[in-house]
Write an enzyme that holds these catalytic residues in place. Structure first.
Site, mmCIF file in Angstrom:
data_model
loop_
_atom_site.group_PDB
_atom_site.id
_atom_site.type_symbol
_atom_site.label_atom_id
_atom_site.label_comp_id
_atom_site.label_asym_id
_atom_site.label_seq_id
_atom_site.Cartn_x
_atom_site.Cartn_y
_atom_site.Cartn_z
ATOM 1 N N ASP A 211 0.871 -1.174 0.000
ATOM 2 C CA ASP A 211 0.000 0.000 0.000
ATOM 3 C C ASP A 211 0.904 1.218 0.000
ATOM 4 O OD1 ASP A 211 -1.898 1.956 0.290
ATOM 5 O OD2 ASP A 211 -2.638 1.291 2.230
ATOM 6 N N LYS A 246 -1.463 12.050 -2.347
ATOM 7 C CA LYS A 246 -0.413 12.792 -1.647
ATOM 8 C C LYS A 246 0.653 13.302 -2.609
ATOM 9 C CE LYS A 246 -2.540 11.047 1.994
ATOM 10 N NZ LYS A 246 -3.826 10.337 1.893
#
Length: 393
Positions: A211, A246
């Site tokens: 992840d 992000k």
């Protein structure tokens, strides 16, 4: 129909955000939801994204649906960015890539794939982890098996516990690794430790899953993505759930991808068809705008360099902030300089967290997980004084 629905507790992070919004004190600080903010407290649209979006507005001629697997240019450029254009598994046609609705969508699709491929699917999760991990997999009837990853007072992962969990994995289990900048601790495995765990998983037959959301904010974009490339090179099968929230600042655009490494090209064909069918039933086709912006950035050398430069500036702010807090003289913050990314687990109990909110307008979850870049540069003296006031030294 709805009378039997039980009352659920709220999402802790969004409850923190709501309390922050309702707090009108000028010194308020939001250390909750994981959004990058600059030294003035803004979460700006990245300059490269703005330039790409202007081009999209000028050039876009249709809003028609995109293919089931997503935007082809996005998938091609993300394959090259994440895995490298010379990745042998790409040349062997063993990689399946599909665009997803953010990183969460990638995890959910991975869970659905695991659930369709196994009668008793399990995923091994290190604790603490992102709070939604277990719930996302449970929604597809994948059972979470927890092991210890970190504990308060430790400045390193609990490698022995992680390796024991790897040895206890079974064929077709998933075993989750975080990418760089572990959420919520900021404490990462070294490459050697990852490789040791991967070698065990190859023997047990479990499938490693990565992840990865904070690439570029740890050691740099290429060093951070080497984690993914190394896992693919050392595995027969693997999955990578990736978020663009992000690294590209595309939080609300919901841009992500799932990469599946298959044993051979024939298996990849079957997995591709299955993922397309699963995604069709979940979201039909993924949203286009953010993915097209990412593809344009990665296909244009000038935009790519502008993006890399801006990402490096974000990383430098994180490093400087951590160093300043670690050098503050408060022992509870001393380890921050050795950790990476935007998150840290501050050694606070719920009563101290409550006092920080009530008396000092500092908002964070009861667990003590803090998004450090929620602080403006000018907030640091107030933050340090507040920690001392609630008994942190």
């Amino acid at each position: 129909m709805f009378a039997g629905i039980s009352v659920l507790s709220g999402d802790p992070l969004y409850e923190v955000a709501a309390r922050y919004v309702a707090d009108l004190r000028p010194q308020r600080i939001d250390l909750g939801v994981g959004v990058y903010r600059d030294g003035s407290g803004r979460a700006p649209v990245m300059k490269a994204v703005k330039r790409a979006e202007r081009c999209l507005v000028d050039r876009q001629e249709t809003k028609a649906y995109r293919p089931l697997l997503g935007d082809p240019a996005f998938l091609r450029t993300m394959n090259d960015l994440v895995l490298g254009a010379d990745c042998p598994a790409l040349a062997e046609h063993r990689i399946v890539a599909i665009q997803t609705v953010g990183g969460t969508g990638a995890l959910r699709l991975a869970a659905a794939l695991a659930g369709s491929a196994s009668t008793e699917p399990r995923i091994h999760l290190g604790a603490p982890t992102w709070p939604s991990h277990a719930g996302v997999f449970a929604a597809e009837s994948v059972v979470a098996v927890e092991h210890a990853y970190w504990e308060r007072g430790a400045n390193a992962p609990l490698v022995d516990q992680i390796l024991i969990a790897a040895r206890n994995s079974s064929p077709n289990d998933l075993f989750l690794f975080h990418g760089p900048c572990h959420n919520p601790t900021g404490v990462d495995l070294s490459m050697a430790e990852r490789r040791e765990a991967l070698a065990i998983l190859q023997r047990t037959g479990a499938v490693p899953m990565l992840d990865i959301a904070y690439y570029g904010l740890g050691s740099g974009i290429d060093d951070d993505l080497e984690i993914a490339r190394d896992m693919v090179a050392r595995s027969q099968r693997a999955m990578i759930a990736l978020s663009c929230s992000k690294a590209f600042g595309l939080y609300r655009e919901r841009v992500g991808a799932l990469f599946v490494l298959c044993a051979d090209a024939g298996e990849a064909v079957r997995v591709r068809d299955k993922l397309g069918r699963l995604s069709r039933l979940m979201v039909s086709t993924p949203p286009a705008h953010g993915a097209e912006a990412v593809a344009m950035i990665l296909d244009n050398p000038d935009l790519t360099q502008a993006w890399r430069d801006e990402l490096a500036g974000m990383r430098d702010r994180i490093i400087r902030l951590r160093a300043r807090l670690a050098a503050s003289g408060l022992s509870v913050l001393a380890s921050l300089g050795d950790e990476r990314g935007i998150f840290a687990m501050l050694p606070l109990n719920p009563a101290q967290v409550h006092r920080l909110m009530l008396d000092h307008a500092i908002h964070l979850p009861a667990s003590g997980r803090a998004n450090l870049v929620g602080m403006r540069d000018d907030d640091i003296p107030h933050f340090l004084a507040a920690l001392e006031a609630v008994g942190c030294r």
